[in-house]
Design a protein around this motif. Structure first.
Motif, PDB file in Angstrom:
ATOM      1  N   PHE A   1      -0.486 -53.521  30.876  1.00  0.00           N
ATOM      2  CA  PHE A   1      -0.252 -54.870  31.376  1.00  0.00           C
ATOM      3  C   PHE A   1      -0.486 -54.951  32.885  1.00  0.00           C
ATOM      4  O   PHE A   1      -1.042 -55.934  33.374  1.00  0.00           O
ATOM      5  N   GLN A   2      -0.095 -53.921  33.609  1.00  0.00           N
ATOM      6  CA  GLN A   2      -0.343 -53.907  35.052  1.00  0.00           C
ATOM      7  C   GLN A   2      -1.833 -53.878  35.354  1.00  0.00           C
ATOM      8  O   GLN A   2      -2.309 -54.583  36.244  1.00  0.00           O
ATOM      9  N   ILE A   3      -2.573 -53.080  34.618  1.00  0.00           N
ATOM     10  CA  ILE A   3      -4.028 -53.014  34.804  1.00  0.00           C
ATOM     11  C   ILE A   3      -4.652 -54.374  34.511  1.00  0.00           C
ATOM     12  O   ILE A   3      -5.512 -54.845  35.256  1.00  0.00           O
ATOM     13  N   GLU A   4      -4.200 -55.013  33.453  1.00  0.00           N
ATOM     14  CA  GLU A   4      -4.733 -56.335  33.094  1.00  0.00           C
ATOM     15  C   GLU A   4      -4.392 -57.365  34.166  1.00  0.00           C
ATOM     16  O   GLU A   4      -5.230 -58.198  34.523  1.00  0.00           O
ATOM     17  N   GLN A   5      -3.179 -57.306  34.700  1.00  0.00           N
ATOM     18  CA  GLN A   5      -2.803 -58.227  35.777  1.00  0.00           C
ATOM     19  C   GLN A   5      -3.699 -58.016  36.999  1.00  0.00           C
ATOM     20  O   GLN A   5      -4.167 -58.982  37.605  1.00  0.00           O
ATOM     21  N   GLN A   6      -3.944 -56.770  37.351  1.00  0.00           N
ATOM     22  CA  GLN A   6      -4.802 -56.467  38.494  1.00  0.00           C
ATOM     23  C   GLN A   6      -6.223 -56.956  38.252  1.00  0.00           C
ATOM     24  O   GLN A   6      -6.864 -57.498  39.155  1.00  0.00           O
ATOM     25  N   ARG A   7      -6.703 -56.769  37.029  1.00  0.00           N
ATOM     26  CA  ARG A   7      -8.052 -57.223  36.685  1.00  0.00           C
ATOM     27  C   ARG A   7      -8.160 -58.735  36.807  1.00  0.00           C
ATOM     28  O   ARG A   7      -9.119 -59.256  37.375  1.00  0.00           O
ATOM     29  N   LEU A   8      -7.157 -59.453  36.297  1.00  0.00           N
ATOM     30  CA  LEU A   8      -7.176 -60.914  36.362  1.00  0.00           C
ATOM     31  C   LEU A   8      -7.055 -61.406  37.800  1.00  0.00           C
ATOM     32  O   LEU A   8      -7.743 -62.359  38.193  1.00  0.00           O
ATOM     33  N   LEU A   9      -6.206 -60.763  38.582  1.00  0.00           N
ATOM     34  CA  LEU A   9      -6.071 -61.163  39.984  1.00  0.00           C
ATOM     35  C   LEU A   9      -7.364 -60.928  40.746  1.00  0.00           C
ATOM     36  O   LEU A   9      -7.764 -61.741  41.575  1.00  0.00           O
ATOM     37  N   ALA A  10      -8.035 -59.820  40.463  1.00  0.00           N
ATOM     38  CA  ALA A  10      -9.308 -59.533  41.119  1.00  0.00           C
ATOM     39  C   ALA A  10     -10.368 -60.553  40.732  1.00  0.00           C
ATOM     40  O   ALA A  10     -11.261 -60.858  41.519  1.00  0.00           O
ATOM     41  N   ALA A  11     -10.250 -61.102  39.524  1.00  0.00           N
ATOM     42  CA  ALA A  11     -11.197 -62.112  39.057  1.00  0.00           C
ATOM     43  C   ALA A  11     -10.819 -63.511  39.545  1.00  0.00           C
ATOM     44  O   ALA A  11     -11.513 -64.481  39.262  1.00  0.00           O
TER      45      ALA A  11
END
Length: 79
Positions: A61-71
């Motif tokens: 979930f943390q990785i996904e949050q980081q990915r979405l924030l980067a996008a």
């Protein structure tokens, strides 16, 4: 006990948590045989496997949050 273990077996199977599912199956078998020592061992192992799974899911979930924030996707952060 059997009803709760069956629910846990189904839930863990639906997300691919095979190790949790396998421990639940062993726990249910020990419970069906009234094997108190086996139940206690299975419960200890289930707690261990659950903690491992919980940590892995948290990391995902943390990785996904980081990915979405980067996008550039913004949404409320849940802890």
């Amino acid at each position: 006990m059997g009803i709760h273990l069956n629910q846990f077996i189904g839930s863990s199977s639906s997300i691919g948590a095979k190790r949790v599912r396998n421990v639940c199956v062993a726990f249910r078998a020990a419970s069906d045989q009234n094997n108190r020592a086996g139940c206690l061992r299975a419960l200890e192992l289930l707690e261990h496997e659950y903690c491992i799974l919980k940590n892995k899911l948290h990391e995902l979930f943390q990785i996904e949050q980081q990915r979405l924030l980067a996008a550039g996707v913004r949404y409320p952060m849940l802890n």
